[in-house]
Design an enzyme around this catalytic site. Structure first.
Site, PDB file in Angstrom:
ATOM      1  N   CYS A 126       0.871  -1.180   0.000  1.00 33.31           N
ATOM      2  CA  CYS A 126       0.000   0.000   0.000  1.00 33.31           C
ATOM      3  C   CYS A 126       0.904   1.226   0.000  1.00 33.31           C
ATOM      4  CB  CYS A 126      -0.930  -0.014   1.215  1.00 33.31           C
ATOM      5  SG  CYS A 126      -2.290   1.184   1.112  1.00 33.31           S
TER       6      CYS A 126
ATOM      7  N   CYS B  16      -3.891   6.129   0.207  1.00 42.71           N
ATOM      8  CA  CYS B  16      -3.363   4.847  -0.257  1.00 42.71           C
ATOM      9  C   CYS B  16      -2.893   4.842  -1.708  1.00 42.71           C
ATOM     10  CB  CYS B  16      -4.410   3.762  -0.042  1.00 42.71           C
ATOM     11  SG  CYS B  16      -4.848   3.534   1.700  1.00 42.71           S
TER      12      CYS B  16
ATOM     13  N   LYS C  53     -12.333  -4.803   2.819  1.00 39.14           N
ATOM     14  CA  LYS C  53     -11.760  -3.925   3.832  1.00 39.14           C
ATOM     15  C   LYS C  53     -12.683  -2.724   4.015  1.00 39.14           C
ATOM     16  CE  LYS C  53      -7.568  -1.275   4.912  1.00 39.14           C
ATOM     17  NZ  LYS C  53      -6.223  -0.893   4.416  1.00 39.14           N
TER      18      LYS C  53
ATOM     19  N   GLU D  87     -17.204  -8.033  -3.759  1.00 38.64           N
ATOM     20  CA  GLU D  87     -15.785  -7.649  -3.768  1.00 38.64           C
ATOM     21  C   GLU D  87     -14.893  -8.895  -3.667  1.00 38.64           C
ATOM     22  OE1 GLU D  87     -13.767  -5.034  -3.877  1.00 38.64           O
ATOM     23  OE2 GLU D  87     -14.862  -3.207  -3.355  1.00 38.64           O
TER      24      GLU D  87
ATOM     25  N   LYS E 147     -11.546  -7.352   6.834  1.00 38.01           N
ATOM     26  CA  LYS E 147     -10.901  -6.444   7.783  1.00 38.01           C
ATOM     27  C   LYS E 147     -11.810  -5.242   8.005  1.00 38.01           C
ATOM     28  CE  LYS E 147      -6.761  -3.589   8.369  1.00 38.01           C
ATOM     29  NZ  LYS E 147      -5.502  -3.090   7.784  1.00 38.01           N
TER      30      LYS E 147
END
Length: 324
Positions: free
Chosen positions: A117, A127, A194, A232, A247
């Protein structure tokens, strides 16, 4: 006749025999935060027991981890100099590339995962490359430099790459770059689901990656969206991911289970900094039976469907398992 479920609970050995979910040291990846210098091991105030370390200290830490039976780590870098595109992450002599080489040299048996990242490396804390007009990350421009970063990690000796920036198309991009460069066997662990979460607060202290403007809601997932989370992860599976991830973990166990039931890949969860800090400070203030609650939490991750747990608790859990 009613069923007497308690028959298998009365004896502790029988309880162990019929136990459905098990936690072992092989389930864990332990995060390490690396910065330049020597002899540096600085505890993070918001995450007691978690440290920023220089590479030499990280090498020592790996020896400690191996004694506990922990052989898998994920590395995050904290460079001395940050700029608009995160140049340190694109340099073969950058902090992560240097750390991977030294750790693999000293501990070739360690399984080294690299977080891919730019938030830790950019002066704006986002990011990737900024789209100034929209005040968000430019997805496709960031894909290109992410591919370059992946090659840097691969050349340094990383055993697995874990892209965390939530850019659309990141898995396909990295797979293409890695395959073309001869790294067809290098696995990718996708941060496939995420969420734009409030649980990341302490991480931004240790990684020094707080955004200078706005937040990450324009590229991380809306916590309210269940169906999108599944989509996703399925998309990352189709693009060539080897492992999927949810996450944060604790508030999203329903998502972990649904993705596990809808995909065929191994599932990781990231037990994030805010989750860690809540239990740690509750334990330090004698509000909970700390070890019991930590282990109960790890069992919850496994029961929900996680095969891999990335956790700052990993060392403590390994010691708990050793003491049993």
């Amino acid at each position: 006749m009613f069923q007497r479920f308690r028959r298998t609970r009365l004896n502790k050995h029988l309880r162990a025999l019929v136990r459905e979910t098990h936690v072992t040291v092989d389930d864990f990846i332990y995060p390490l935060f690396i910065r330049s210098g020597e002899g540096i091991k600085t505890e993070v105030a918001s995450m007691p027991g978690v440290y920023q370390m220089s590479i030499d200290e990280a090498v020592k830490e790996c020896a400690v981890l191996k004694k506990l039976g922990l052989y898998s780590i994920i590395l995050f870098g904290i460079p001395d100099v940050k700029d608009s595109i995160g140049s340190d992450a694109l340099c073969e002599h950058g902090i992560i590339a240097s750390a991977v080489r030294e750790i693999k040299k000293a501990h070739p048996d360690m399984f080294v995962v690299t977080d891919l990242c730019f938030c830790e490396y950019t002066d704006h804390g986002h990011c990737g490359i900024i789209d100034d007009d929209r005040e968000t990350v430019d997805n496709d421009a960031t894909l290109e430099i992410s591919g370059q970063q992946a090659i840097i990690h691969a050349k340094a000796g990383a055993d697995m790459i874990a892209p965390s920036g939530m850019m659309d198309g990141i898995i396909e991009t990295l797979r293409t770059y890695l395959d073309r460069a001869g790294y067809k066997e290098l696995p990718i662990m996708a941060y496939s689901t995420k969420f734009a979460s409030g649980y990341y607060g302490p991480f931004r202290d240790v990684a020094e990656s707080t955004p200078s403007f706005g937040d990450r809601s324009s590229y991380q997932m809306d916590p309210a969206n269940r169906r999108e989370a599944i989509a996703e992860s399925k998309s990352d599976e189709e693009q060539g991911a080897d492992i999927l991830m949810v996450k944060p973990a604790l508030a999203y166990l329903d998502i972990v289970r649904e993705i596990k039931d809808n995909t065929s890949l191994p599932m990781a969860v990231y037990n994030v900094s805010g989750e860690y800090a809540m239990l740690k400070f509750a334990g330090l203030n004698n509000l909970i039976d700390y070890e019991r609650v930590v282990m109960e939490t790890m069992i919850a991750f496994k029961r929900a469907g996680a095969d891999i747990i990335i956790s700052y608790h990993a060392k403590e859990v390994a010691q708990m398992l050793k003491n049993r």
